[in-house]
Scaffold this motif. Structure first.
Motif, PDB file in Angstrom:
ATOM      1  N   ASP A 286     -27.007 -36.439 -20.452  1.00  0.00           N
ATOM      2  CA  ASP A 286     -28.424 -36.281 -20.104  1.00  0.00           C
ATOM      3  C   ASP A 286     -28.942 -34.972 -20.702  1.00  0.00           C
ATOM      4  OD1 ASP A 286     -30.925 -36.268 -18.890  1.00  0.00           O
ATOM      5  OD2 ASP A 286     -30.155 -35.615 -16.946  1.00  0.00           O
TER       6      ASP A 286
ATOM      7  N   ASP B 258     -32.535 -32.586 -21.015  1.00  0.00           N
ATOM      8  CA  ASP B 258     -33.927 -32.365 -20.616  1.00  0.00           C
ATOM      9  C   ASP B 258     -34.534 -31.282 -21.500  1.00  0.00           C
ATOM     10  OD1 ASP B 258     -32.750 -33.717 -18.417  1.00  0.00           O
ATOM     11  OD2 ASP B 258     -34.342 -32.970 -17.125  1.00  0.00           O
TER      12      ASP B 258
ATOM     13  N   ALA C  12     -28.517 -28.791 -10.713  1.00  0.00           N
ATOM     14  CA  ALA C  12     -29.047 -30.158 -10.823  1.00  0.00           C
ATOM     15  C   ALA C  12     -28.605 -31.005  -9.639  1.00  0.00           C
ATOM     16  CB  ALA C  12     -28.540 -30.786 -12.119  1.00  0.00           C
TER      17      ALA C  12
ATOM     18  N   TRP D  32     -31.845 -28.365 -20.277  1.00  0.00           N
ATOM     19  CA  TRP D  32     -30.671 -28.768 -19.487  1.00  0.00           C
ATOM     20  C   TRP D  32     -29.890 -29.787 -20.296  1.00  0.00           C
ATOM     21  CZ3 TRP D  32     -27.866 -32.674 -17.260  1.00  0.00           C
ATOM     22  CH2 TRP D  32     -27.073 -32.363 -16.140  1.00  0.00           C
TER      23      TRP D  32
ATOM     24  N   HIS E 208     -38.554 -41.382 -12.083  1.00  0.00           N
ATOM     25  CA  HIS E 208     -37.904 -40.192 -12.652  1.00  0.00           C
ATOM     26  C   HIS E 208     -37.469 -39.247 -11.536  1.00  0.00           C
ATOM     27  CE1 HIS E 208     -38.249 -35.925 -14.057  1.00  0.00           C
ATOM     28  NE2 HIS E 208     -37.350 -36.386 -14.887  1.00  0.00           N
ATOM     29  N   ILE E 209     -36.230 -38.745 -11.638  1.00  0.00           N
ATOM     30  CA  ILE E 209     -35.724 -37.817 -10.630  1.00  0.00           C
ATOM     31  C   ILE E 209     -35.932 -36.401 -11.159  1.00  0.00           C
ATOM     32  CG2 ILE E 209     -33.690 -37.076  -9.333  1.00  0.00           C
ATOM     33  CD1 ILE E 209     -32.569 -39.970  -9.963  1.00  0.00           C
TER      34      ILE E 209
ATOM     35  N   CYS F 164     -35.123 -32.993 -11.184  1.00  0.00           N
ATOM     36  CA  CYS F 164     -34.193 -31.942 -10.752  1.00  0.00           C
ATOM     37  C   CYS F 164     -34.851 -30.588 -10.966  1.00  0.00           C
ATOM     38  CB  CYS F 164     -32.893 -32.014 -11.544  1.00  0.00           C
ATOM     39  SG  CYS F 164     -31.891 -33.426 -11.112  1.00  0.00           S
TER      40      CYS F 164
ATOM     41  N   GLU G 217     -37.077 -36.243 -21.893  1.00  0.00           N
ATOM     42  CA  GLU G 217     -35.662 -36.431 -21.576  1.00  0.00           C
ATOM     43  C   GLU G 217     -35.041 -37.521 -22.447  1.00  0.00           C
ATOM     44  OE1 GLU G 217     -35.196 -36.794 -17.375  1.00  0.00           O
ATOM     45  OE2 GLU G 217     -33.049 -37.225 -17.458  1.00  0.00           O
TER      46      GLU G 217
ATOM     47  N   ARG H 211     -31.407 -45.851 -10.709  1.00  0.00           N
ATOM     48  CA  ARG H 211     -32.375 -44.822 -10.285  1.00  0.00           C
ATOM     49  C   ARG H 211     -32.588 -43.780 -11.370  1.00  0.00           C
ATOM     50  NH1 ARG H 211     -33.155 -43.304  -5.216  1.00  0.00           N
ATOM     51  NH2 ARG H 211     -34.856 -42.179  -6.216  1.00  0.00           N
ATOM     52  N   GLY H 212     -33.850 -43.355 -11.530  1.00  0.00           N
ATOM     53  CA  GLY H 212     -34.171 -42.306 -12.496  1.00  0.00           C
ATOM     54  C   GLY H 212     -33.826 -42.714 -13.921  1.00  0.00           C
ATOM     55  N   VAL H 213     -33.925 -41.767 -14.819  1.00  0.00           N
ATOM     56  CA  VAL H 213     -33.644 -42.065 -16.227  1.00  0.00           C
ATOM     57  C   VAL H 213     -32.134 -42.277 -16.419  1.00  0.00           C
ATOM     58  CG1 VAL H 213     -34.024 -41.320 -18.593  1.00  0.00           C
ATOM     59  CG2 VAL H 213     -35.597 -40.542 -16.817  1.00  0.00           C
ATOM     60  N   CYS H 214     -31.343 -41.456 -15.730  1.00  0.00           N
ATOM     61  CA  CYS H 214     -29.881 -41.571 -15.869  1.00  0.00           C
ATOM     62  C   CYS H 214     -29.372 -42.909 -15.336  1.00  0.00           C
ATOM     63  CB  CYS H 214     -29.195 -40.432 -15.112  1.00  0.00           C
ATOM     64  SG  CYS H 214     -29.453 -38.819 -15.877  1.00  0.00           S
TER      65      CYS H 214
ATOM     66  N   ILE I 111     -26.569 -39.755  -8.327  1.00  0.00           N
ATOM     67  CA  ILE I 111     -27.672 -40.645  -8.720  1.00  0.00           C
ATOM     68  C   ILE I 111     -27.180 -42.083  -8.619  1.00  0.00           C
ATOM     69  CG2 ILE I 111     -29.169 -41.334 -10.627  1.00  0.00           C
ATOM     70  CD1 ILE I 111     -28.933 -38.438 -11.710  1.00  0.00           C
TER      71      ILE I 111
HETATM   72  N1  SME Z   1     -34.064 -36.455 -14.542  1.00  0.00           N
HETATM   73  C1  SME Z   1     -32.846 -37.195 -14.355  1.00  0.00           C
HETATM   74  C2  SME Z   1     -31.977 -36.601 -13.277  1.00  0.00           C
HETATM   75  C3  SME Z   1     -30.978 -35.624 -13.763  1.00  0.00           C
HETATM   76  S1  SME Z   1     -31.630 -34.110 -14.104  1.00  0.00           S
HETATM   77  O1  SME Z   1     -32.729 -34.206 -15.061  1.00  0.00           O
HETATM   78  C4  SME Z   1     -30.477 -33.054 -14.670  1.00  0.00           C
HETATM   79  C5  SME Z   1     -33.154 -38.638 -14.048  1.00  0.00           C
HETATM   80  O2  SME Z   1     -34.314 -39.015 -13.807  1.00  0.00           O
HETATM   81  O3  SME Z   1     -32.229 -39.438 -14.037  1.00  0.00           O
END
Ligand code: SME
Length: 149
Positions: A122, A124, A64, A43, A96-97, A99, A106, A72-75, A68
């Motif tokens: 982003d 993946d 996806a 992705w 980690h989110i 999707c 990532e 939050r999450g990696v992004c 966000i």
């Molecule tokens: N994994 C990401 C969210 C976006 S999706 O991978 C496209 C995250 O933790 O921010």
């Protein structure tokens, strides 16, 4: 071609594709496509900062999550820190989110314009430990080629 050479060629191709185009969506779409195809990632795409959230932009790959929150999450972490985040194993990254359950590693690169994060690129991978400092350095150079807001 090793990774360094692949990025060198990719950088030149992206620079020429975006050179005569100022539209943010068009450029995000083509950057996603070129990076995604060259490496065969799982992705590849952009999220843009809209108010207090990141909102999904042009991407290549499976559907996806669309929004966000900062931090939050990696992004959201990359946005909050204003720096690139490389994650070798997403299952070990707190918050980690997911999707897609196929994603294993990532990289998230912030797009910084006039000192402000305007979005993130982003990527993946379905394999562990795909990304390193070579990816970080080149992707940071690549996002400087476009304006996304
Ligand atoms: N994994 C990401 C969210 C976006 S999706 O991978 C496209 C995250 O933790 O921010």
């Amino acid at each position: 071609m090793n990774k360094e050479e692949t990025y060198e060629a990719l950088y030149a191709e992206i620079a020429s594709v975006v050179a005569d185009e100022r539209d943010a969506v068009a450029n995000m779409a083509n950057v996603s496509a070129l990076v995604h195809e060259r490496f065969g990632f799982w992705w590849t795409g952009f999220y843009r900062v809209v108010g207090e959230q990141l909102v999904l932009g042009p991407f290549q790959g499976p559907v996806a999550c669309t929004r966000i929150a900062k931090g939050r999450g990696v992004c959201g972490t990359s946005w909050a820190r204003g720096e690139t985040v490389v994650v070798d194993d997403v299952h070990l990254f707190p918050g980690h989110i997911a999707c897609s359950s196929a994603s294993r590693s990532e990289i998230v690169v912030p797009v910084i314009e006039d000192g402000r994060v305007t979005g993130v690129l982003d990527i993946d991978s379905q394999y562990l430990k795909t990304f390193d400092q070579t990816d970080a350095a080149w992707l940071e150079k690549i996002v400087k080629l476009i304006s996304i807001h």
